[in-house]
Design a protein around this motif. Structure first.
Motif, short mmCIF file in Angstrom:
data_model
loop_
_atom_site.label_atom_id
_atom_site.label_comp_id
_atom_site.label_asym_id
_atom_site.label_seq_id
_atom_site.Cartn_x
_atom_site.Cartn_y
_atom_site.Cartn_z
N ARG A 215 40.00 51.38 10.86
CA ARG A 215 40.08 50.30 11.79
C ARG A 215 39.35 48.99 10.97
NH1 ARG A 215 38.84 53.06 17.83
NH2 ARG A 215 40.79 54.07 18.00
N LEU A 216 38.16 49.47 10.63
CA LEU A 216 37.41 48.37 9.84
C LEU A 216 38.04 47.64 8.73
CD1 LEU A 216 33.74 49.88 9.70
CD2 LEU A 216 34.52 47.97 11.06
N VAL A 217 38.95 48.52 8.01
CA VAL A 217 39.92 47.95 6.99
C VAL A 217 41.06 47.31 7.68
CG1 VAL A 217 41.53 48.58 5.11
CG2 VAL A 217 39.23 49.84 5.24
N GLU A 218 41.39 47.58 8.55
CA GLU A 218 42.66 46.98 9.18
C GLU A 218 42.01 45.46 9.72
OE1 GLU A 218 44.20 49.66 11.93
OE2 GLU A 218 45.28 50.66 10.57
N GLY B 47 39.74 43.68 8.56
CA GLY B 47 39.39 42.89 7.48
C GLY B 47 37.90 42.91 7.16
N VAL B 48 37.22 43.84 8.01
CA VAL B 48 35.55 43.86 7.63
C VAL B 48 35.46 44.42 6.50
CG1 VAL B 48 33.53 44.65 8.67
CG2 VAL B 48 35.25 44.15 10.33
N ILE B 49 35.95 45.56 5.85
CA ILE B 49 35.87 46.30 4.63
C ILE B 49 37.00 45.79 3.81
CG2 ILE B 49 35.80 48.52 3.39
CD1 ILE B 49 34.59 49.65 5.92
N LYS B 50 36.73 45.42 2.80
CA LYS B 50 37.70 44.89 1.60
C LYS B 50 37.97 46.11 0.96
CE LYS B 50 37.30 40.39 2.71
NZ LYS B 50 37.81 40.23 4.00
N THR B 51 39.21 46.20 0.59
CA THR B 51 39.80 47.40 -0.26
C THR B 51 40.44 46.88 -1.63
OG1 THR B 51 41.93 47.36 0.85
CG2 THR B 51 40.39 48.98 1.72
N ARG B 52 40.51 47.52 -2.87
CA ARG B 52 40.98 47.11 -3.87
C ARG B 52 42.57 46.92 -3.60
NH1 ARG B 52 38.54 51.61 -7.83
NH2 ARG B 52 36.35 51.67 -7.02
#
Length: 102
Positions: A89-92, A94-99
């Motif tokens: 949920r945090l990735v979706e 935009g709170v956590i950035k992924t490579r």
């Protein structure tokens, strides 16, 4: 069969189970991007299963002694599932950035 042979067999079996458990934890960590505290919880559950010290010992209670082991596994599995769901949920959001994928 000597007692030392039996001890050696038991130690080999426990060692193999621990190695397989560690491989499963490593795969889950890689595949589902489990946070470090989830990995620590899974390793703790693995060691709890491998150690002969139990809250409900199997030696005295037979199959009923597996209840605490099952409870530890279920509790850790539910907690790690919630951790991965929260991370997703945090990735979706935009709170956590992924490579970016390669």
């Amino acid at each position: 069969m000597d007692v030392s042979d039996l001890v050696r067999i038991v130690l080999v079996v426990v060692g193999v189970l621990v190695v397989v458990g560690l491989l499963v934890v490593a795969f889950l960590m890689w595949r589902f991007k489990i946070p470090p505290r989830g990995v620590v919880a899974m390793l703790g559950a693995l060691f709890y299963l491998a150690l002969p010290v139990d809250v409900l010992p199997e030696v005295l209670l037979g199959p009923f002694g597996l209840i605490d082991d099952t409870g530890v596994l279920a509790g850790v599995a539910i907690w790690v599932y919630k951790l991965t769901r929260a991370r997703r949920r945090l990735v979706e959001g935009g709170v956590i950035k992924t490579r970016p994928p390669r």
